[in-house]
Design an enzyme around this catalytic site. Structure first.
Site, PDB file in Angstrom:
ATOM      1  N   LYS A   1       0.871  -1.180   0.000  1.00  0.00           N
ATOM      2  CA  LYS A   1       0.000   0.000   0.000  1.00  0.00           C
ATOM      3  C   LYS A   1       0.904   1.224   0.000  1.00  0.00           C
ATOM      4  CE  LYS A   1      -1.949   3.071   1.989  1.00  0.00           C
ATOM      5  NZ  LYS A   1      -1.810   4.478   1.536  1.00  0.00           N
TER       6      LYS A   1
ATOM      7  N   GLY B   1       6.396   5.062   8.370  1.00  0.00           N
ATOM      8  CA  GLY B   1       5.568   6.266   8.356  1.00  0.00           C
ATOM      9  C   GLY B   1       5.669   6.998   9.671  1.00  0.00           C
ATOM     10  N   SER B   2       4.613   7.729   9.992  1.00  0.00           N
ATOM     11  CA  SER B   2       4.656   8.606  11.158  1.00  0.00           C
ATOM     12  C   SER B   2       4.441   7.825  12.453  1.00  0.00           C
ATOM     13  CB  SER B   2       3.582   9.679  11.005  1.00  0.00           C
ATOM     14  OG  SER B   2       2.323   9.054  10.895  1.00  0.00           O
TER      15      SER B   2
ATOM     16  N   GLY C   1       1.912   4.720  13.227  1.00  0.00           N
ATOM     17  CA  GLY C   1       2.598   3.519  13.729  1.00  0.00           C
ATOM     18  C   GLY C   1       1.885   2.952  14.953  1.00  0.00           C
TER      19      GLY C   1
ATOM     20  N   GLU D   1       9.102   1.405  11.191  1.00  0.00           N
ATOM     21  CA  GLU D   1      10.154   2.374  10.865  1.00  0.00           C
ATOM     22  C   GLU D   1       9.500   3.737  10.947  1.00  0.00           C
ATOM     23  OE1 GLU D   1      13.237   1.653  10.325  1.00  0.00           O
ATOM     24  OE2 GLU D   1      13.349  -0.379   9.536  1.00  0.00           O
TER      25      GLU D   1
ATOM     26  N   CYS E   1      13.187  10.756   7.129  1.00  0.00           N
ATOM     27  CA  CYS E   1      13.038  10.320   8.524  1.00  0.00           C
ATOM     28  C   CYS E   1      14.335  10.510   9.286  1.00  0.00           C
ATOM     29  CB  CYS E   1      12.594   8.871   8.567  1.00  0.00           C
ATOM     30  SG  CYS E   1      13.663   7.818   7.593  1.00  0.00           S
TER      31      CYS E   1
ATOM     32  N   GLU F   1       9.162  16.165  14.837  1.00  0.00           N
ATOM     33  CA  GLU F   1       9.594  16.197  13.439  1.00  0.00           C
ATOM     34  C   GLU F   1       8.887  17.321  12.701  1.00  0.00           C
ATOM     35  OE1 GLU F   1       8.461  12.328  11.968  1.00  0.00           O
ATOM     36  OE2 GLU F   1      10.404  12.194  11.000  1.00  0.00           O
TER      37      GLU F   1
END
Ligand code: NAD
Length: 477
Positions: A171, A224-225, A229, A246, A280, A379
């Site tokens: 996806k 992703g974020s 997550g 991750e 990231c 972030e």
């Protein structure tokens, strides 16, 4: 119009709905992707399962390696085409888009060579027994991919999963699907069986959620974020599905007074402006020895002022951000900085050729950022570098570890003993001494601690995560 790619066939979503694709360089719609739903995920998982049971689980490790090597060569042949697709879709300057395509080539090459080197062990046990372990694939692995490096993250995640003997349902992010659809087509051309790589596009809360919940998915690799997550972890927990996460980072570059500043400065800058800061592992905090704080800020400021931002195709230092909401996110951080009285040292320049409808942000260097401020904690995911000073080694470690993240750290010093001490004391998945990223080598295991996630991708280590270990004990007397 782009279609899903399921069982080696271009397939429209059963929803009959689409999502527009926007070029970040000018904000204009230029294509559309499928807005898929749970039914499409079900179809893809079904195709993957059939492939695994009937074909892929019977293919030898050496043959999997040969196929991955063919795919690597095919991607190399199409590297310019793939780079051009990614450039338009994600707003990447030409050099970055090409580097991403070549990284994909290298991931497939690396994992091609690894397929037949992954094996279990024998374990000495009681008299009369032989005990061995088998590394078995999970089966159908799900891959949820972000928009910042679609090709690279596909390479490290799907490449590793296929090498370990899994089949995949992917996806991609709704903002960046196009290159991955093309890669799946190329995989079919070199002989990957129908169902080995399936691409289903759409929104995270719809199709991403359906993938994470699907009982036929045996392992989820999520990049992703941190917020999403957490959702993935919760959803997967309901059926005890293993997950690799991750997530993000707030990575420090720690610069001691004895560092080689000529080497450090370009790397500190590149680590925050590469991919417009949407990385990231971006080095988004620079922690500077108080002895050199003022002169180093002056040099960094001068370098920031020279940075030029513009349309991807112009291949300047920085391209646009991915979408308008990302631009707004960066603006919000910067206006918070203003309210808090955080001084701005310097900004780069947006060139005149940049259309007003594009999503541009000038790289920005801020100083004296309080460690508790969100600019030192969260972030930004944009080209914003937060500087602060430290008194001594202990203080540097304290500041470096003072966020919820722990993905990457850079340490700049000529003192050999200090290099080791810092590498040990900084809590993060990777530490780079007198460099940052080491050129991003696919061989280097990558992943975080704390809220940066767990599990490792890249390198041989990733293959362990894409397998499960079976212990076989034979009593033969
Ligand atoms: P995101 O979390 O919004 O989206 C990532 C993916 O998850 C997308 O495909 C999205 O559609 C999907 N998704 C969203 N909601 C979902 C849900 N409820 N269920 C299932 N899937 C869902 O992240 P993003 O904005 O695309 O990417 C930026 C983030 O990714 C940053 O935090 C960045 O640090 C992180 N990132 C981490 C790494 C790493 O390796 N550690 C690499 C790249 C990006």
């Amino acid at each position: 119009m782009q279609l899903n790619y399921i069982a080696n066939a271009s397939t429209p979503s059963s929803s009959g709905r689409t999502i527009p694709v926007i070029d970040p360089s000018d904000g204009q719609v230029f294509d559309e992707i499928q807005r898929s739903n749970a039914q499409d995920i079900d179809d893809a998982v079904h195709a993957a399962r059939q492939c695994f049971d009937a074909v892929w689980s019977k293919v030898s490790a050496a043959e999997r390696g040969r196929l991955l090597m063919k795919l690597s060569a095919k991607v190399a042949e199409h590297a310019d085409e793939l780079a051009a697709i990614e450039q338009r879709d994600c707003g990447k300057p030409t050099k970055q888009a090409k580097a991403d395509a070549l990284a994909l080539v290298r991931y497939f090459e690396y994992y091609a060579g690894a397929c037949d080197k992954l094996h279990g062990e024998t374990i000495p046990y009681q008299d009369g027994y032989s005990v061995l372990t088998w590394r078995e694939p999970h089966g159908v692995t799900g891959h949820i991919i972000p928009w910042n490096y679609p090709m690279q993250i596909f390479g490290r995640s799907v490449g590793g999963a296929l090498a370990a003997g899994n089949v995949s349902v992917v996806k991609p992010a709704e903002d960046a699907c196009l290159s991955l659809i093309r890669v799946a087509q190329l995989a079919a051309e070199v002989g990957f069986p129908a169902g080995a790589i399936n691409i289903v596009t759409g929104y995270g809360h719809e199709v991403g959620d359906a993938l994470a919940r699907h009982p036929g998915i045996d392992h989820i690799s999520f990049t992703g974020s941190p917020g999403v997550g957490t959702i993935i972890q919760q959803v997967a927990a309901e059926r005890h599905c293993p997950v690799t996460l991750e997530l993000g980072g707030k990575s420090p570059q720690i610069i001691f007074a004895d560092a080689d500043l000529d080497a450090a400065i370009p790397m500190v800058i590149n680590a925050i402006v590469q991919n417009a800061g949407q990385t990231c592992s971006a080095g988004s905090r620079v922690l500077i020895d108080e002895l050199i704080y003022e002169p180093l800020l002056e040099r960094l400021g001068k370098a920031f002022e020279k940075l030029r931002v513009g349309p991807a195709i112009l291949d300047l230092d920085v391209g646009p951000l991915i979408r308008q909401s990302q631009q707004q996110r960066v603006w919000d951080f910067l206006s918070d900085a203003q309210v808090a009285g955080i001084p701005m040292v310097a900004q780069g320049q947006i060139v005149d050729e940049a259309p007003e409808t594009g999503f541009y942000q000038a790289p920005t260097l801020l100083r004296d950022v309080p460690v508790t401020h969100r600019l030192a904690q969260d972030e930004v995911f944009g080209p914003v570098l937060s500087a602060m000073s430290f008194r001594d080694e202990d203080h540097a470690v304290e500041l470096a570890n003072a966020t919820r993240f722990g993905l990457v750290a850079g340490v700049w010093t000529r003192d050999g003993a200090r290099q080791f001490r810092m590498a040990k004391r900084v809590r993060s998945g990777q530490v780079f001494i007198n460099n940052y990223g080491a050129g991003g080598g696919v061989e280097l295991p990558f992943g975080g601690v704390k809220s940066s996630g767990y599990g490792r991708e890249k390198g041989f280590e990733a293959l362990l995560g894409f397998t499960t270990l079976k212990t076989v004990a034979i009593r033969h007397g």
